[in-house]
Design a protein around this motif. Structure first.
Motif, PDB file in Angstrom:
ATOM      1  N   LYS A  38       6.168   9.041  16.876  1.00  0.00           N
ATOM      2  CA  LYS A  38       6.116   8.168  18.114  1.00  0.00           C
ATOM      3  C   LYS A  38       5.322   6.811  17.999  1.00  0.00           C
ATOM      4  O   LYS A  38       5.736   5.850  18.775  1.00  0.00           O
ATOM      5  CB  LYS A  38       5.415   8.957  19.501  1.00  0.00           C
ATOM      6  N   ALA A  39       4.405   6.934  16.775  1.00  0.00           N
ATOM      7  CA  ALA A  39       3.573   5.457  16.814  1.00  0.00           C
ATOM      8  C   ALA A  39       4.777   4.432  16.234  1.00  0.00           C
ATOM      9  O   ALA A  39       4.537   3.496  16.626  1.00  0.00           O
ATOM     10  CB  ALA A  39       2.649   5.788  15.495  1.00  0.00           C
ATOM     11  N   GLY A  40       5.692   4.763  15.569  1.00  0.00           N
ATOM     12  CA  GLY A  40       6.798   3.960  15.342  1.00  0.00           C
ATOM     13  C   GLY A  40       6.540   2.894  14.214  1.00  0.00           C
ATOM     14  O   GLY A  40       7.520   2.137  13.974  1.00  0.00           O
ATOM     15  N   ASN A  41       5.352   2.986  13.612  1.00  0.00           N
ATOM     16  CA  ASN A  41       5.200   2.036  12.255  1.00  0.00           C
ATOM     17  C   ASN A  41       4.727   2.964  11.127  1.00  0.00           C
ATOM     18  O   ASN A  41       4.380   2.259  10.099  1.00  0.00           O
ATOM     19  CB  ASN A  41       4.266   1.051  12.585  1.00  0.00           C
ATOM     20  N   GLN A  84      -4.823  -1.556   7.470  1.00  0.00           N
ATOM     21  CA  GLN A  84      -4.360  -1.091   5.957  1.00  0.00           C
ATOM     22  C   GLN A  84      -3.323  -1.998   5.461  1.00  0.00           C
ATOM     23  O   GLN A  84      -2.896  -1.427   4.320  1.00  0.00           O
ATOM     24  CB  GLN A  84      -4.525   0.183   5.676  1.00  0.00           C
ATOM     25  N   SER A  85      -2.630  -2.548   6.189  1.00  0.00           N
ATOM     26  CA  SER A  85      -1.338  -3.408   5.610  1.00  0.00           C
ATOM     27  C   SER A  85      -0.269  -2.515   5.204  1.00  0.00           C
ATOM     28  O   SER A  85       0.370  -2.496   4.424  1.00  0.00           O
ATOM     29  CB  SER A  85      -1.587  -4.328   4.588  1.00  0.00           C
ATOM     30  N   TRP A  86      -0.045  -1.440   6.144  1.00  0.00           N
ATOM     31  CA  TRP A  86       0.837  -0.325   5.678  1.00  0.00           C
ATOM     32  C   TRP A  86       2.312  -0.778   6.294  1.00  0.00           C
ATOM     33  O   TRP A  86       2.374  -1.416   7.441  1.00  0.00           O
ATOM     34  CB  TRP A  86       0.287   0.998   6.583  1.00  0.00           C
ATOM     35  N   LYS A  87       3.137  -0.935   5.263  1.00  0.00           N
ATOM     36  CA  LYS A  87       4.579  -1.137   5.640  1.00  0.00           C
ATOM     37  C   LYS A  87       5.351  -0.040   5.717  1.00  0.00           C
ATOM     38  O   LYS A  87       5.407   0.741   4.837  1.00  0.00           O
ATOM     39  CB  LYS A  87       5.097  -1.931   4.285  1.00  0.00           C
ATOM     40  N   MET A  88       5.976   0.171   6.767  1.00  0.00           N
ATOM     41  CA  MET A  88       6.660   1.542   7.289  1.00  0.00           C
ATOM     42  C   MET A  88       7.883   1.327   6.134  1.00  0.00           C
ATOM     43  O   MET A  88       8.607   0.409   5.849  1.00  0.00           O
ATOM     44  CB  MET A  88       7.321   1.354   8.586  1.00  0.00           C
ATOM     45  N   PRO A  89       8.082   2.661   5.362  1.00  0.00           N
ATOM     46  CA  PRO A  89       9.296   2.580   4.602  1.00  0.00           C
ATOM     47  C   PRO A  89      10.360   2.888   5.137  1.00  0.00           C
ATOM     48  O   PRO A  89      10.238   3.562   6.265  1.00  0.00           O
ATOM     49  CB  PRO A  89       8.689   3.890   3.688  1.00  0.00           C
ATOM     50  N   ASP A  90      11.638   2.478   4.300  1.00  0.00           N
ATOM     51  CA  ASP A  90      12.763   3.042   4.986  1.00  0.00           C
ATOM     52  C   ASP A  90      12.977   4.535   4.776  1.00  0.00           C
ATOM     53  O   ASP A  90      12.401   5.059   4.319  1.00  0.00           O
ATOM     54  CB  ASP A  90      13.860   2.067   4.400  1.00  0.00           C
ATOM     55  N   ALA A  91      14.293   4.785   5.204  1.00  0.00           N
ATOM     56  CA  ALA A  91      14.456   6.235   5.494  1.00  0.00           C
ATOM     57  C   ALA A  91      15.059   6.846   4.172  1.00  0.00           C
ATOM     58  O   ALA A  91      15.064   8.166   4.077  1.00  0.00           O
ATOM     59  CB  ALA A  91      15.705   6.574   6.459  1.00  0.00           C
ATOM     60  N   MET A  94       0.870  -1.107  -0.087  1.00  0.00           N
ATOM     61  CA  MET A  94       0.062   0.048   0.023  1.00  0.00           C
ATOM     62  C   MET A  94       0.924   1.156  -0.032  1.00  0.00           C
ATOM     63  O   MET A  94       1.862   1.043   0.705  1.00  0.00           O
ATOM     64  CB  MET A  94      -1.025  -0.090   1.135  1.00  0.00           C
ATOM     65  N   THR A  95       0.530   2.199  -0.910  1.00  0.00           N
ATOM     66  CA  THR A  95       1.254   3.200  -1.140  1.00  0.00           C
ATOM     67  C   THR A  95       0.773   4.611  -0.347  1.00  0.00           C
ATOM     68  O   THR A  95       1.287   5.522  -0.217  1.00  0.00           O
ATOM     69  CB  THR A  95       1.650   3.671  -2.499  1.00  0.00           C
ATOM     70  N   THR A  96      -0.551   4.446   0.179  1.00  0.00           N
ATOM     71  CA  THR A  96      -1.088   5.633   0.884  1.00  0.00           C
ATOM     72  C   THR A  96      -1.976   4.973   2.107  1.00  0.00           C
ATOM     73  O   THR A  96      -2.550   4.061   2.177  1.00  0.00           O
ATOM     74  CB  THR A  96      -2.163   6.278   0.198  1.00  0.00           C
ATOM     75  N   LEU A  97      -1.728   5.511   3.274  1.00  0.00           N
ATOM     76  CA  LEU A  97      -2.346   5.472   4.315  1.00  0.00           C
ATOM     77  C   LEU A  97      -3.098   6.491   4.916  1.00  0.00           C
ATOM     78  O   LEU A  97      -2.715   7.660   4.818  1.00  0.00           O
ATOM     79  CB  LEU A  97      -1.242   5.273   5.550  1.00  0.00           C
ATOM     80  N   ARG A  98      -4.412   6.185   5.067  1.00  0.00           N
ATOM     81  CA  ARG A  98      -5.483   7.279   5.404  1.00  0.00           C
ATOM     82  C   ARG A  98      -6.134   6.770   6.682  1.00  0.00           C
ATOM     83  O   ARG A  98      -6.664   5.751   6.820  1.00  0.00           O
ATOM     84  CB  ARG A  98      -6.523   7.238   4.293  1.00  0.00           C
ATOM     85  N   PHE A  99      -6.466   7.748   7.599  1.00  0.00           N
ATOM     86  CA  PHE A  99      -7.220   7.550   8.502  1.00  0.00           C
ATOM     87  C   PHE A  99      -8.062   8.945   9.288  1.00  0.00           C
ATOM     88  O   PHE A  99      -7.540  10.027   8.742  1.00  0.00           O
ATOM     89  CB  PHE A  99      -6.498   6.899   9.810  1.00  0.00           C
ATOM     90  N   VAL A 100      -8.882   8.749  10.064  1.00  0.00           N
ATOM     91  CA  VAL A 100      -9.611   9.918  10.650  1.00  0.00           C
ATOM     92  C   VAL A 100      -9.475   9.554  12.392  1.00  0.00           C
ATOM     93  O   VAL A 100      -9.900   8.472  12.742  1.00  0.00           O
ATOM     94  CB  VAL A 100     -11.135   9.894  10.156  1.00  0.00           C
ATOM     95  N   VAL A 101      -9.022  10.765  12.868  1.00  0.00           N
ATOM     96  CA  VAL A 101      -9.255  10.728  14.166  1.00  0.00           C
ATOM     97  C   VAL A 101     -10.392  11.544  14.703  1.00  0.00           C
ATOM     98  O   VAL A 101     -10.533  12.987  14.797  1.00  0.00           O
ATOM     99  CB  VAL A 101      -7.849  11.454  14.906  1.00  0.00           C
ATOM    100  N   ALA A 155      -3.260   5.866  14.437  1.00  0.00           N
ATOM    101  CA  ALA A 155      -2.342   5.838  13.379  1.00  0.00           C
ATOM    102  C   ALA A 155      -1.701   4.445  13.218  1.00  0.00           C
ATOM    103  O   ALA A 155      -1.778   3.576  12.446  1.00  0.00           O
ATOM    104  CB  ALA A 155      -1.144   6.658  13.446  1.00  0.00           C
ATOM    105  N   LEU A 156      -1.559   3.594  14.543  1.00  0.00           N
ATOM    106  CA  LEU A 156      -1.095   2.145  14.796  1.00  0.00           C
ATOM    107  C   LEU A 156      -2.154   1.462  14.343  1.00  0.00           C
ATOM    108  O   LEU A 156      -1.949   0.491  13.453  1.00  0.00           O
ATOM    109  CB  LEU A 156      -0.809   2.134  16.356  1.00  0.00           C
ATOM    110  N   TYR A 157      -3.421   1.694  14.566  1.00  0.00           N
ATOM    111  CA  TYR A 157      -4.624   0.836  14.282  1.00  0.00           C
ATOM    112  C   TYR A 157      -4.773   0.669  12.996  1.00  0.00           C
ATOM    113  O   TYR A 157      -4.918  -0.257  12.011  1.00  0.00           O
ATOM    114  CB  TYR A 157      -5.859   1.209  14.873  1.00  0.00           C
TER     115      TYR A 157
END
Length: 144
Positions: free
Chosen positions: A104-107, A65-72, A1-8, A58-60
């Motif tokens: 701070k979520a870390g992922n 959404q199967s988000w893979k944390m990108p590298d630096a 997945m290349t886009t992560l979307r969420f609502v707080v 964000a963690l949830y």
């Protein structure tokens, strides 16, 4: 997945500045070794609570959404939309709250310094205040 979307959901809270107060003894500040007053720093509890809410959301979202944390080495783009009950607060403080919480979520990402594109807006929605966040991988190496 290349886009992560969420609502707080709920009323967004801007990031507050840390405050510091001098340590006092008998009505006078306590002076440290360097000749300066010893201080105590503290943050706004509402701001800290909202940061935790954004972090947890964000963690949830990343998990579901199967988000893979990108590298630096990856460039990131972020969109933040703030919907409040009334027009108040500085938009940049809401954005900073979101970026710090996702770090701070870390992922979501390694560090918010890899965000190279940012779009933000603020509007009024009395019925449903919230913060909408999108994180996109823009691709390509990050030229440091």
């Amino acid at each position: 997945m290349t886009t992560l979307r969420f609502v707080v959901p709920g009323a967004p809270v801007p990031q507050a500045r840390h405050r510091s107060v001098a340590l006092m003894r008998n009505g006078a500040p306590v002076i440290g070794k360097g000749g300066r007053p010893i201080t105590h720093e503290y943050g706004d509890p509402r701001s800290k609570a909202y940061e935790a809410k954004v972090r947890d959301t964000a963690l949830y979202a990343a998990r579901t959404q199967s988000w893979k944390m990108p590298d630096a080495k990856v460039r990131l783009g972020v969109v933040v939309r703030v919907w409040r009950e009334r027009r108040a607060g500085d938009l940049d403080n809401f954005v900073k709250q979101a970026l710090d919480a996702m770090t701070k979520a870390g992922n979501v990402w390694v560090d918010d310094r890899y965000v190279v594109a940012l779009s933000a807006g603020m509007g009024v929605d009395k019925a449903r205040p919230r913060m909408e966040i999108e994180v996109s991988i823009l691709g390509g190496a990050n030229n440091e």
